[in-house]
Scaffold this active site. Structure first.
Site, PDB file in Angstrom:
ATOM      1  N   ARG A  91       0.841  -1.209   0.000  1.00  0.00           N
ATOM      2  CA  ARG A  91       0.000   0.000   0.000  1.00  0.00           C
ATOM      3  C   ARG A  91       0.865   1.244   0.000  1.00  0.00           C
ATOM      4  O   ARG A  91       0.551   2.240  -0.652  1.00  0.00           O
ATOM      5  CB  ARG A  91      -0.915   0.019   1.226  1.00  0.00           C
ATOM      6  CG  ARG A  91      -2.090  -0.939   1.111  1.00  0.00           C
ATOM      7  CD  ARG A  91      -2.814  -1.089   2.433  1.00  0.00           C
ATOM      8  NE  ARG A  91      -3.343   0.182   2.919  1.00  0.00           N
ATOM      9  CZ  ARG A  91      -3.559   0.467   4.208  1.00  0.00           C
ATOM     10  NH1 ARG A  91      -3.300  -0.426   5.133  1.00  0.00           N
ATOM     11  NH2 ARG A  91      -4.045   1.639   4.544  1.00  0.00           N
TER      12      ARG A  91
ATOM     13  N   LYS B 226      -4.100  -6.903  13.537  1.00  0.00           N
ATOM     14  CA  LYS B 226      -3.048  -7.057  14.545  1.00  0.00           C
ATOM     15  C   LYS B 226      -3.645  -7.110  15.953  1.00  0.00           C
ATOM     16  O   LYS B 226      -3.241  -7.912  16.786  1.00  0.00           O
ATOM     17  CB  LYS B 226      -2.045  -5.913  14.428  1.00  0.00           C
ATOM     18  CG  LYS B 226      -1.169  -6.034  13.173  1.00  0.00           C
ATOM     19  CD  LYS B 226      -0.259  -4.847  12.972  1.00  0.00           C
ATOM     20  CE  LYS B 226      -1.037  -3.635  12.508  1.00  0.00           C
ATOM     21  NZ  LYS B 226      -0.194  -2.547  11.989  1.00  0.00           N
TER      22      LYS B 226
ATOM     23  N   SER C 160      -5.945  -3.321   8.612  1.00  0.00           N
ATOM     24  CA  SER C 160      -4.554  -3.311   9.044  1.00  0.00           C
ATOM     25  C   SER C 160      -4.468  -3.190  10.564  1.00  0.00           C
ATOM     26  O   SER C 160      -3.773  -3.966  11.229  1.00  0.00           O
ATOM     27  CB  SER C 160      -3.819  -2.152   8.369  1.00  0.00           C
ATOM     28  OG  SER C 160      -2.491  -2.088   8.834  1.00  0.00           O
TER      29      SER C 160
END
Lengths: 437, 437
Positions: free
Chosen positions: B171, B190, B186
């Site tokens: 990206r 995580k 994103s």
């Protein structure tokens, strides 16, 4: 020249904001050289495919792609030389008929053409059905053929628009084939790199066309014309019908026969009519004819047999055996012919021409993948077409098999699956929808 | 499972049509394995960045990315353990204050955090200003710290969401950073891979925030919450103000000092207020507190000095020198301090906090590129901030230089370029704009 900020260009195109001519030029130049990786080009292609391009951006893209390789500037070498391009269809042998016909009127024709991929046939594949015919010409041989025969059709050389080759391969695997500016730039970069004096575009519309819907076909025609602005090549377009196959024959050897038949004055009326219209525009664009004198010249070339003679000279110039003009048995012959009978009486009200094209390809007449091998004898004869009245049991089509062994019942069933019958004659579609300049 | 048709998925996303959960999962899985090349992923990312994703698609993308690597499922190991995430800002030391404060109330905190890049500081960089502090913990050390100190902040390990690492890098070079679903996936991939019992999100808004506009910040908050649906981690968000730096200190060592000062009860009111609100939500989410008892517990932990003791235990557990709590001279010290004077009397009406952040980064306190080295002593003390009345010649900020030699006049001039003065006190913005669940 300022350094290209690839990231910034991608960001801007993502937001739908304009990108500058200089940026488009550098992007294409650096991608062709390998300095910009595929993953950045594919992001740009997707952004263009979704957000579109202005006419100016598209013309710049076209120019940048044509500047990526050799430029022939043919119009500087000849008093007048015309090019012709079709967006592709089923049974589309217009280029084959038009080239010697126009040449017989004293107007030169030069074309760099492509091979077939997908449901449409390829002009070069059809020519290669002729024993000895050489479609891979050097620049020198290209000119020699024009000198000897007044016309030539050759494959595009490696040197023409390398950016297009690289970009097309990437579009093919990134879902970015369907994009008006990208389609336009791909077609026109190659055409304008050859640099004819004039280019007549045959933009097909209907169920067998690349663009099925009329508004899309018209948008493509307008886009192709707009991309040529300022290029030095005069461009016109005819939007012609592809809602049914053009002519009777779809395949390779069988389309060569049909081409010769038209030049002998015995061809299907639709092929002759559509070709005549494009040939006439070509003559007029040369500046040596008006509409009336062009029509008269074409009629005379056909009736006198000069167009047929020109075809013999042309085939000979490209290394082919011109005796095929008088002896079709010298062409690849089908080993089996399967007759498809009408399952009912009535009218053929519709034939999905895309399906008809894919059917023909599956017989071996075309390619689904770039490395598929063509079976030149394979094809279909559409003896009855949309609008025709048929009697139950009458032969409506002949499926010609070359080397492949296939099940007749299965092929017949599949053929009938894309043909619709009904009680009333369908409304007739015009063969030529519109002329755009 | 049916084979993934990458081309078809790209085509569909280009047209803005839905893609199926199975397709998203296979795309991410095969990309992580290297079976799908970068150029196809970048085309998908661009199509998502332009055409967006449905909430369901985004949640599936998040899940697919988190499944690409290790999943810690921390909530299965602890009765309750909370995570906290900030979208980043200037002077944002909330995680540092919150962790020992909440731990002092008996509620465990576990965070996998990132380093700073761009105008915002990084929580791990700040912690690494403490001599000996180890932010690269194994899974075992992570658990040991929770056991010893009730809280831990570590860098994300290689095994967490490898798909995100690969996609983020792509990206970054394809102009697809600004995309709500991609940002959401994103961050949340995580966070959810760690799998805390609850997650409190601090979504910043204003001139120093990742999302400057309120509506964008709110959309991000809602998107982050939506992506966690069904994950097993309860997620809430506070939208907090980042139209001026949070607290007085922006940098690394100076933010550690400010953190300790807040825990000593002497910190800037805004830092304490914003941290207290998030700490309170964390306690309530544990199910062991209601709003009133959470507020009382936090007040008691602070006033009794237990929060400060917890900070000592935490620093020690992660290998740091806890003596810094009582002796700031053990932290990296600025070699030079430049005082910026108010050029006129009146109010500070606006400070472009993005510019303030980039100014701090340029002193060496942050990173413009991933491999830049941090100068822990460098930073800025914003002694006067937006809304404050100042007299001409009064010190409004102190620029702290570490190892770099810089021109004082030039730095002062640049500092003043992002500060606006006026005659009337600007309207006060709330520190906490909205609470979303």
């Amino acid at each position: 020249m300022a350094d290209l900020n690839v990231y910034e260009v991608l960001n801007r195109k993502r937001r739908g904001a304009p990108i500058e001519a200089r940026e488009i030029e550098q992007f294409i130049e650096q991608y062709t050289l390998g300095a910009i990786p595929d993953y950045q080009m594919s992001a740009l292609l997707m952004a263009i495919a979704i957000n579109g391009m202005t006419t100016e951006e598209m013309a710049t893209l076209t120019q940048a792609m044509l500047h990526s390789g050799d430029e022939w500037h043919l119009r500087n070498e000849y008093d007048f030389i015309a090019d012709k391009h079709s967006t592709g269809g089923v049974g589309d042998k217009v280029s084959l008929v038009l080239s010697p016909w126009v040449a017989a009127c004293g107007i030169k024709i030069g074309m760099l053409s492509g091979r077939g991929l997908g449901h449409t046939g390829g002009t070069l594949d059809k020519l290669e059905a002729i024993p000895g015919f050489n479609a891979r010409l050097s620049r020198e041989d290209f000119n020699r053929c024009v000198a000897e025969a007044g016309c030539v059709i050759s494959t595009s050389t490696e040197g023409i628009a390398p950016a297009d080759k690289k970009i097309y391969a990437l579009r093919d695997v990134t879902g970015t084939v369907e994009s008006l500016p990208l389609i336009t730039a791909s077609i026109m970069s190659k055409k304008l790199a050859m640099g004819a004096s004039a280019l007549v575009l045959d933009v097909k519309t209907g169920s067998g066309a690349f663009m099925r819907k009329y508004q899309d076909s018209k948008a493509l025609a307008q886009s192709l014309i707009a991309a040529a602005a300022g290029s030095g090549t005069r461009v016109e377009a005819l939007i012609t019908d592809m809602d049914r196959p053009l002519g009777i024959a779809a395949g390779n050897a069988n389309e060569i026969i049909e081409t010769i038949e038209v030049l002998k004055g015995n061809g299907p009326a639709d092929v002759e009519f559509v070709t005549r219209a494009q040939a006439q525009r070509t003559l007029v664009l040369s500046g040596k004819f008006d509409d009336a004198s062009a029509a008269a010249a074409l009629e005379d070339a056909l009736r006198s047999g000069r167009a047929l003679d020109q075809a013999r000279a042309w085939i000979t110039a490209q290394g082919g055996d011109a005796k095929i003009v008088d002896d079709y048995s010298l062409l690849p012959q089908p080993k089996t012919t399967i007759e498809v009978k009408a399952p009912q009486s009535g009218f053929i009200t519709f034939m999905d021409t895309y399906q008809a094209g894919m059917f023909t390809v599956d017989l071996g007449a075309g390619r689904k993948k770039a490395d598929d091998v063509i079976d030149y004898a394979a094809g279909v004869m559409f003896d009855r077409r949309t609008g025709d009245e048929v009697r139950a049991g009458e032969t409506i089509a002949r499926i010609q098999l070359g080397n492949a062994k296939r099940d007749a019942a299965e092929l017949t069933k599949r053929f009938l699956s894309f043909v619709t019958f009904g009680d009333t004659k369908p409304e007739e579609r015009p063969l030529i929808h519109e002329h755009l300049t």
